[in-house]
Motif scaffolding. Structure first.
Motif, mmCIF file in Angstrom:
data_model
loop_
_atom_site.group_PDB
_atom_site.id
_atom_site.type_symbol
_atom_site.label_atom_id
_atom_site.label_comp_id
_atom_site.label_asym_id
_atom_site.label_seq_id
_atom_site.Cartn_x
_atom_site.Cartn_y
_atom_site.Cartn_z
ATOM 1 N N GLN A 240 0.841 -1.195 0.000
ATOM 2 C CA GLN A 240 0.000 0.000 0.000
ATOM 3 C C GLN A 240 0.875 1.243 0.000
ATOM 4 O OE1 GLN A 240 -2.564 -0.531 3.490
ATOM 5 N NE2 GLN A 240 -4.285 -0.889 2.102
ATOM 6 N N SER B 250 -1.756 6.915 2.634
ATOM 7 C CA SER B 250 -3.216 6.999 2.531
ATOM 8 C C SER B 250 -3.697 8.004 1.488
ATOM 9 C CB SER B 250 -3.819 7.340 3.893
ATOM 10 O OG SER B 250 -3.310 8.579 4.378
ATOM 11 N N SER C 253 -4.676 6.259 -1.737
ATOM 12 C CA SER C 253 -5.508 5.064 -1.613
ATOM 13 C C SER C 253 -6.314 4.791 -2.884
ATOM 14 C CB SER C 253 -6.442 5.190 -0.406
ATOM 15 O OG SER C 253 -7.290 6.320 -0.548
#
Length: 376
Positions: free
Chosen positions: A23, A26, A29
């Motif tokens: 990942q 954020s 995302s």
């Protein structure tokens, strides 16, 4: 010649020593969310709608090298999925993809298209995080249509790099010895190189284990092709179409490094000019490694006036590379020419004629052998 200077790992070689994060921070995302659904989006013909709807994000927030590689991994795959993910190619990438991809690729001195580094060198994760990286303990992070054949094709290609990793310090040592070592020392290094090439050749053959030729030709190969004429427009960047070469094993630094160390020269047509052009698709440190070895080696010069033992060791090293290239020609025939049937497709994903390019590179390697003329 410190290998760390070229971002070469003693265990994984040109492959990233650690898997990239699964990942991004954020703020990105939306990019991460597309990856696990990419094959379904392509299959349902929704991939272009989803990519067009992505928010326009500033790639400058990707600070660490790992995040930058993850970002490039995702965006280059999205670019190829967008262009090839319909009944006809779409030659205009929307700003939501084109702008951050172009900026990130420029910052990393890499092309804004899926290429060997993003499909193979960084596109993996561990199955068992407690075990070391190997082809049996790795799978791809992102796929186009998905399935074991696509996954294995890129993991097996990574396996060739892993098999070649032990040879990279041998290349560095042989290059250094060619300047100030004895003939015996240089011959020993070339002998170690030839022995190690056996594993590299074996790794290449492993592609056949889990990748069916017809599946590769019909479902994998189309998505790693280069941009067709007149090129792809990166909206928000320029209205001038860009042409980029498709992902190809020729973009690996491995064989080019071996050629450089041994002083193998490829004529401009059909192989030389293409091999020099694809160096721009290598990560810059790997590119520098090839260039520095090419500029610094005196191996062929030393062999020409060296002992019979040295000349024999050199010729054996060449024979091992020639055998590898011959095996590559067989793979190209079985995975591209044969499945194409009456169409007789002879173009590689890099856009070159497979027959002329691969045979030309093989011929240059074979012709570089030196007839022993000196005494031991």
């Amino acid at each position: 010649m410190a290998l760390s200077h070229y971002q070469v790992d003693p265990v994984t070689g040109f492959v990233s020593p650690d898997p990239l994060p699964l990942q991004l921070p954020s703020a990105y995302s939306a990019w991460d969310a597309v990856a696990p659904e990419l094959s379904a989006l392509i299959r349902s013909r929704k991939v272009r709608d989803v990519i067009r709807a992505l928010p326009l994000l500033d790639e400058a927030g990707l600070v660490t090298a790992a995040d930058q590689e993850r970002g490039l991994l995702l965006l280059t795959h999205y670019a190829n999925a967008y262009v090839w993910g319909g009944d006809e190619p779409d030659l205009r990438l929307p700003p939501s993809l084109a702008v951050p991809l172009s900026a990130l690729a420029a910052r990393m001195d890499r092309p804004p298209i899926a290429h060997y580094a993003t499909t193979t060198l960084t596109n993996w994760r561990l199955v068992d995080t407690g075990a070391p990286v190997s082809v049996d303990n790795a799978r791809t992070q992102i796929q186009f249509l998905g399935g074991v054949d696509e996954d294995w094709f890129f993991i097996a290609s990574m396996g060739v790099e892993l098999a070649g990793a032990p040879l990279l310090p041998v290349v560095a040592r042989a290059t250094a010895l060619s300047a100030d070592g004895s003939d015996a020392e240089l011959a020993a290094a070339l002998g170690h190189f030839a022995e190690g090439m056996v594993a590299v050749h074996a790794a290449l053959e492993h592609v056949r284990r889990w990748c069916d030729p017809a599946t590769y030709y019909l479902r994998v190969r189309p998505f790693v092709a280069g941009w067709p004429t007149p090129g792809v427009i990166y909206e928000g960047v320029s209205e001038e179409p860009q042409r980029h070469i498709g992902g190809s094993a020729a973009q690996s630094a491995l064989l080019q490094l071996f050629d450089a160390m041994l002083g193998v020269k490829h004529a401009d047509h059909p192989a030389g000019s293409y091999l020099r052009a694809v160096r721009a698709y290598m990560p810059p440190p790997h590119r520098r490694f090839v260039d520095d070895v090419e500029q610094g080696t005196r191996v062929r010069e030393r062999v020409t006036g060296g002992t019979v033992v040295l000349q024999q060791a050199y010729n054996e090293a060449l024979q091992q590379i020639a055998a590898f290239r011959e095996a590559h020609m067989r793979l190209a025939h079985d995975y591209i020419v044969a499945p194409s049937g009456a169409a007789r497709d002879m173009a590689g994903t890099g856009g070159t004629s497979l027959d002329t390019f691969l045979r030309g590179a093989h011929r240059s390697t074979s012709d570089a052998s030196i007839r022993p003329t000196s005494t031991p």
